[in-house]
Each structure stands twice: as C-alpha cells, then as structure tokens.
Design a protein around this motif. Structure first.
Motif, PDB file in Angstrom:
ATOM      1  N   PRO A 275       0.919  -1.179   0.024  1.00 61.16           N
ATOM      2  CA  PRO A 275       0.071  -0.052  -0.099  1.00 61.16           C
ATOM      3  C   PRO A 275       0.883   1.259  -0.100  1.00 61.16           C
ATOM      4  O   PRO A 275       1.997   1.208   0.763  1.00 61.16           O
ATOM      5  N   PRO A 276       0.490   2.381  -0.876  1.00 64.45           N
ATOM      6  CA  PRO A 276       1.291   3.577  -0.913  1.00 64.45           C
ATOM      7  C   PRO A 276       1.308   4.329   0.407  1.00 64.45           C
ATOM      8  O   PRO A 276       2.196   4.984   0.714  1.00 64.45           O
ATOM      9  N   GLU A 277       0.341   3.946   1.174  1.00 67.16           N
ATOM     10  CA  GLU A 277       0.287   4.843   2.754  1.00 67.16           C
ATOM     11  C   GLU A 277       1.291   4.340   3.191  1.00 67.16           C
ATOM     12  O   GLU A 277       1.763   5.484   4.256  1.00 67.16           O
ATOM     13  N   ARG A 278       1.831   3.437   3.282  1.00 62.66           N
ATOM     14  CA  ARG A 278       2.950   3.030   4.162  1.00 62.66           C
ATOM     15  C   ARG A 278       4.283   4.087   3.875  1.00 62.66           C
ATOM     16  O   ARG A 278       4.930   4.646   4.886  1.00 62.66           O
ATOM     17  N   LEU A 279       4.320   4.185   2.369  1.00 59.20           N
ATOM     18  CA  LEU A 279       5.451   5.015   2.107  1.00 59.20           C
ATOM     19  C   LEU A 279       5.386   6.524   2.444  1.00 59.20           C
ATOM     20  O   LEU A 279       6.319   7.298   2.904  1.00 59.20           O
ATOM     21  N   ASP A 280       4.004   6.807   2.295  1.00 54.31           N
ATOM     22  CA  ASP A 280       3.737   8.399   2.900  1.00 54.31           C
ATOM     23  C   ASP A 280       4.218   8.504   4.415  1.00 54.31           C
ATOM     24  O   ASP A 280       4.723   9.899   4.531  1.00 54.31           O
ATOM     25  N   ALA A 281       3.877   7.557   5.129  1.00 51.03           N
ATOM     26  CA  ALA A 281       4.153   7.973   6.505  1.00 51.03           C
ATOM     27  C   ALA A 281       5.791   7.806   6.628  1.00 51.03           C
ATOM     28  O   ALA A 281       6.107   8.727   7.542  1.00 51.03           O
ATOM     29  N   ILE A 282       6.468   7.021   6.072  1.00 47.79           N
ATOM     30  CA  ILE A 282       7.775   6.782   6.401  1.00 47.79           C
ATOM     31  C   ILE A 282       8.447   8.377   5.470  1.00 47.79           C
ATOM     32  O   ILE A 282       9.312   8.807   6.287  1.00 47.79           O
ATOM     33  N   ARG A 283       8.001   8.700   4.701  1.00 47.79           N
ATOM     34  CA  ARG A 283       8.322   9.989   3.958  1.00 47.79           C
ATOM     35  C   ARG A 283       8.385  11.369   4.866  1.00 47.79           C
ATOM     36  O   ARG A 283       9.017  12.169   5.132  1.00 47.79           O
ATOM     37  N   GLU A 284       6.895  11.364   5.641  1.00 46.35           N
ATOM     38  CA  GLU A 284       6.849  12.273   6.489  1.00 46.35           C
ATOM     39  C   GLU A 284       7.740  12.161   7.499  1.00 46.35           C
ATOM     40  O   GLU A 284       8.448  13.203   8.110  1.00 46.35           O
ATOM     41  N   THR A 285       8.017  10.986   8.134  1.00 46.42           N
ATOM     42  CA  THR A 285       8.972  10.933   9.464  1.00 46.42           C
ATOM     43  C   THR A 285      10.512  11.426   8.868  1.00 46.42           C
ATOM     44  O   THR A 285      11.266  12.101   9.676  1.00 46.42           O
ATOM     45  N   TYR A 286      10.676  11.057   7.665  1.00 51.07           N
ATOM     46  CA  TYR A 286      12.213  11.373   7.014  1.00 51.07           C
ATOM     47  C   TYR A 286      12.231  13.003   7.248  1.00 51.07           C
ATOM     48  O   TYR A 286      12.999  13.561   7.628  1.00 51.07           O
ATOM     49  N   ARG A 287      11.305  13.452   6.757  1.00 52.26           N
ATOM     50  CA  ARG A 287      10.974  14.890   6.474  1.00 52.26           C
ATOM     51  C   ARG A 287      11.211  15.656   8.057  1.00 52.26           C
ATOM     52  O   ARG A 287      11.991  16.771   8.166  1.00 52.26           O
ATOM     53  N   GLU A 288      10.862  15.190   8.983  1.00 52.61           N
ATOM     54  CA  GLU A 288      10.850  15.621  10.159  1.00 52.61           C
ATOM     55  C   GLU A 288      12.258  15.374  10.868  1.00 52.61           C
ATOM     56  O   GLU A 288      12.768  16.450  11.433  1.00 52.61           O
ATOM     57  N   ARG A 289      12.905  14.442  10.259  1.00 50.53           N
ATOM     58  CA  ARG A 289      14.281  14.281  10.932  1.00 50.53           C
ATOM     59  C   ARG A 289      15.133  15.142  10.133  1.00 50.53           C
ATOM     60  O   ARG A 289      16.190  15.813  10.747  1.00 50.53           O
ATOM     61  N   ARG A 290      14.908  15.350   8.869  1.00 51.82           N
ATOM     62  CA  ARG A 290      15.576  16.431   7.978  1.00 51.82           C
ATOM     63  C   ARG A 290      15.665  17.700   8.577  1.00 51.82           C
ATOM     64  O   ARG A 290      16.703  18.371   8.628  1.00 51.82           O
ATOM     65  N   ASP A 291      14.397  18.089   9.059  1.00 48.70           N
ATOM     66  CA  ASP A 291      14.157  19.484   9.445  1.00 48.70           C
ATOM     67  C   ASP A 291      14.859  19.806  10.850  1.00 48.70           C
ATOM     68  O   ASP A 291      15.406  20.707  11.208  1.00 48.70           O
ATOM     69  N   LEU A 292      15.074  18.708  11.646  1.00 47.88           N
ATOM     70  CA  LEU A 292      15.932  18.586  12.818  1.00 47.88           C
ATOM     71  C   LEU A 292      17.382  18.827  12.484  1.00 47.88           C
ATOM     72  O   LEU A 292      17.819  19.811  13.388  1.00 47.88           O
ATOM     73  N   LEU A 293      17.750  18.164  11.662  1.00 45.99           N
ATOM     74  CA  LEU A 293      19.253  18.497  11.524  1.00 45.99           C
ATOM     75  C   LEU A 293      19.512  19.725  10.844  1.00 45.99           C
ATOM     76  O   LEU A 293      20.560  20.513  10.868  1.00 45.99           O
ATOM     77  N   VAL A 294      18.477  20.168   9.531  1.00 47.90           N
ATOM     78  CA  VAL A 294      18.683  21.324   9.275  1.00 47.90           C
ATOM     79  C   VAL A 294      18.919  22.557  10.142  1.00 47.90           C
ATOM     80  O   VAL A 294      19.654  23.560  10.055  1.00 47.90           O
ATOM     81  N   GLU A 295      17.996  22.404  10.989  1.00 48.14           N
ATOM     82  CA  GLU A 295      18.039  23.606  12.001  1.00 48.14           C
ATOM     83  C   GLU A 295      19.273  23.402  12.751  1.00 48.14           C
ATOM     84  O   GLU A 295      19.998  24.730  13.181  1.00 48.14           O
ATOM     85  N   ALA A 296      19.845  22.388  13.251  1.00 50.79           N
ATOM     86  CA  ALA A 296      20.931  22.142  14.202  1.00 50.79           C
ATOM     87  C   ALA A 296      22.060  22.824  13.194  1.00 50.79           C
ATOM     88  O   ALA A 296      22.951  23.501  14.129  1.00 50.79           O
ATOM     89  N   ILE A 297      22.159  22.186  12.060  1.00 50.08           N
ATOM     90  CA  ILE A 297      23.522  22.844  11.327  1.00 50.08           C
ATOM     91  C   ILE A 297      23.502  24.327  11.213  1.00 50.08           C
ATOM     92  O   ILE A 297      24.545  24.903  11.322  1.00 50.08           O
ATOM     93  N   SER A 298      22.220  24.998  11.173  1.00 49.50           N
ATOM     94  CA  SER A 298      22.122  26.390  10.958  1.00 49.50           C
ATOM     95  C   SER A 298      22.679  27.093  12.397  1.00 49.50           C
ATOM     96  O   SER A 298      23.452  27.869  12.116  1.00 49.50           O
ATOM     97  N   GLU A 299      22.067  26.270  13.200  1.00 46.47           N
ATOM     98  CA  GLU A 299      22.613  26.805  14.692  1.00 46.47           C
ATOM     99  C   GLU A 299      24.093  26.599  14.836  1.00 46.47           C
ATOM    100  O   GLU A 299      24.682  27.554  15.630  1.00 46.47           O
ATOM    101  N   TRP A 300      24.545  25.780  14.434  1.00 41.30           N
ATOM    102  CA  TRP A 300      26.031  25.329  14.553  1.00 41.30           C
ATOM    103  C   TRP A 300      26.876  26.326  13.582  1.00 41.30           C
ATOM    104  O   TRP A 300      28.342  26.409  13.855  1.00 41.30           O
TER     105      TRP A 300
END
Length: 381
Positions: A275-300
C-alpha cells in the motif's frame, strides 16, 4: 600482485567510518544510508513462503517474469510510462546493475560525465571498465542541482554516458523535469547515453519526481528495493535498458551475476504491490528528521545554504572549523560519539563538507545534536 584496476579503486569512506565506529561504545550512526524501518510485513511473509515452496534454485539471469512485469507496472502507475517488461533486467542489488550498465556502454578510454558532488562509488565503476571520469561542479547556491550549460561545457567527442542521480546522494537534490529533459536532449546531441540512478525515488519532499523514461527510451535506469522498501540486505535491484542494449546486458548478467536470489524476487513483487500509504508515513518521518538536522546545522554555523529535497542526507559546511573535514569527522566520532562521513568521499566540491544521514530515529538525532553542541562549544573558530 594486485592489478592496476584494483589498485585504482579508492576506499568507500562511509564504510571505513562505520568500521571504526563499530569498534567504539555508544556511537550514534549518521554516516551510512541504512534505513531504520523494516520492510512491509507482506514482503517478509512472501519471502518465507517462497523459501518453503522450494524457490531456491536459479532463475533466468534477467529475472523472473512476474517481477519484471511488476516493475513495468510500477512505472505505469507512478509515472504514466509504458515500459516493456522485456527491457527490465533484475539484479542482485543496484550496484551490480551499475556495473552491468558501465560494462555494456563504456570502452577503455571512453568518458563518463558525472556531477561533483556524486555518490562515492560512481568513479570506481567507471574506472573498473576502463573509462575516464569528467565531472560537472555543483554549487550550494543552486541547491546542488545540475545546470545544463555546465554539462554542455564538460562533454566532448569521447563522452559515452552521463551518470545522473536524483534524488541525489550525498546532497539530497532533486532534478526538475525540464532539466532532465534538457540533459536527455544534450546526451542525444553527443550520441551519449543517460544512465540515471533513481534508487531514492519515493523519498522526496514537496517536489515532483521524474523518471528519465518520461523523456526517452534511450536511457538506462537504475533502481532497487533497498531505500524505498528498507531492503538493503536483501540485495535486489533492476535496470531498464534501451531495446538495443537488452541482449548485451543480459549476456553480461548471465556471466557476471548469474541471477538475483529466487525467493527474494518473489518478495520484490510483494514490495511493489504494498500500500502506498506506508511510504507516505515513512516520507513524513524522514522530513521531520531532516528538519531537525537542518535547524541544528544552521545553529552550529555550518549551514551550506540549501535544504535537501529528497533522499536522507544533507551536507554540513565545516570549512570554518579547525582542520579539514577528516579532522572534524574524527572530532565528532572520538569526542562526541557521533559518526559522520567526510565529504571528500563524494568529490572535490564536497571536500569542505560532512555528510550526515537522517536514516535513524529522531531520539538518536536529538542526542547527536546535543553531543555535537557540547563539542563545538569547546572549539575555537
């Protein structure tokens, strides 16, 4: 005596870092692209059922017909592209597929044009078949996305192939359709073949993904199950090749690879039908993780000035820190217990960067950020 070919192969630094990190205690792994998700349940069940049914013998080198049909159906469903299953060659992972592509296209002395930064192993595949590498520099100001005029300047009479990657490792850049179409036309003008690594398709954020097959049949597509379906150790991939390359690639596969594992091919059919819905959830999880690191790298103060649009990597600019990227990677590993990959693995244009993977859980990323915060607080700039 080691052959010149083997001596010319450079180490894969991400794997070197992983080996060092595994010798230490309490290390957070941001150096390798290893999804922390499990394959869909039906994939595992299908593999077990297939083994129990006795499907452990050889298959045709190009793969089982059911899987080749499922791959063709995937392109019709995802991109509206009609792919003849006869053009699909199943491989034991996407890396062997790239070896087949280079062996089928490149003679000694031929030139292959690729971007810089690029996936670390690309030049070694080219050199293994006797080809020469020509690179096109990418700029953070462009979000590390390729620009057609730069490719045009890099290509010449000896150019045999363009090796492209979107979504890209290590940058996370995603090519838009117009750029991909223009590169296809440029390759045709030079009698060169686009070889497009689409293994991170399905993992893009707020941008459209385009397969090169939307614009031409005279291209080689490389893809697999490792990233989209978290099946890295299953070793299952595929090529889609132009009609005039089918026989050559099949002969190479028969001799070099024999075939992909029989029961794993059955699991691949189940993956493509998940089912494609599974990949939708995984993609959103990756997006949240990306945003964590993007913010951290900016603060560093290590922000390279772009946000990755796909895959699960991003680059951090460490040129203002003491030493080179190797020194900073060593510092993070030894003092913070965080493993990252020096950018030199990915080309000269990435030498001042570290690659961080967010294919790990958010709690680990938060902990890695806290540890690096503490170490950077002690560093004089």
């Amino acid at each position: 005596m080691v052959s010149e070919r083997a001596a010319d192969v450079t180490p894969f630094l991400a794997m070197d870092v992983l080996e060092r990190a595994n010798e230490l205690d309490d290390v957070i792994h941001l150096e390798v692209g290893e999804p922390d998700f499990s394959p869909p349940d039906r994939v595992v069940e299908t593999a077990v059922e297939s083994v129990r049914a006795g499907n452990t013998n050889y298959t045709a080198a190009r793969g089982k017909p059911a899987l080749r049909r499922a791959i063709a159906a995937h392109y019709a469903r995802e991109y509206g592209v009609d792919v003849d299953p006869g053009r699909v060659v199943v491989t034991p992972g996407s890396s062997p597929g790239l070896l087949l592509a280079m062996a089928a296209l490149v003679d000694p002395g031929d030139e292959v044009v690729l971007t810089d930064p690029h996936y670390a192993c690309y030049p070694n595949f080219v050199r293994t078949v006797g080809g020469r590498v020509e690179t096109v520099p990418l700029r953070p100001a462009d979000g590390f996305r390729p620009r057609v005029p730069a490719f045009e300047r890099a290509m010449g009479a000896d150019t045999r192939a363009l090796l492209l990657n979107s979504p890209a490792n290590p940058t996370g850049a995603v090519m838009d359709g117009d750029t991909l179409a223009d590169l296809v036309a440029l390759a045709a003008d030079h009698d060169a073949t686009p070889v497009v690594d689409e293994v991170y398709h399905g993992l893009s954020y707020d941008v459209a993904e385009h397969t090169v097959l939307e614009y031409t049949d005279d291209a080689v597509v490389l893809n697999g199950f490792s990233k989209r379906f978290a099946m890295t150790g299953w070793r299952l991939g595929w090529l889609i090749v132009p009609p005039d390359l089918v026989d050559a690639v099949n002969r190479l596969a028969q001799n070099l690879l024999i075939c992909a594992p029989n029961f794993v091919q059955d699991a691949g059919v189940a993956a493509l039908e998940s089912p494609p819905e599974r990949l939708d959830a995984i993609r959103e999880t990756y997006r949240e993780r990306r945003d964590l690191l993007v913010e951290a790298i900016s603060e560093w103060g290590l922000d390279p000035g772009y946000t990755p649009q796909g895959a699960y990597y991003l680059l951090a600019d460490v040129s203002d820190l003491p030493g080179d990227a190797f020194d900073v990677a060593d510092l993070f590993l030894e003092e913070a217990g965080v493993a990252v990959t020096p950018g030199a693995d990915f080309g000269e244009q990435a030498a001042d960067y570290l690659r961080l993977s967010y294919a790990t859980d958010a709690d680990a990323i938060h902990e890695a950020v806290d540890r690096i915060d503490a170490v950077l607080a002690t560093v004089e700039r």
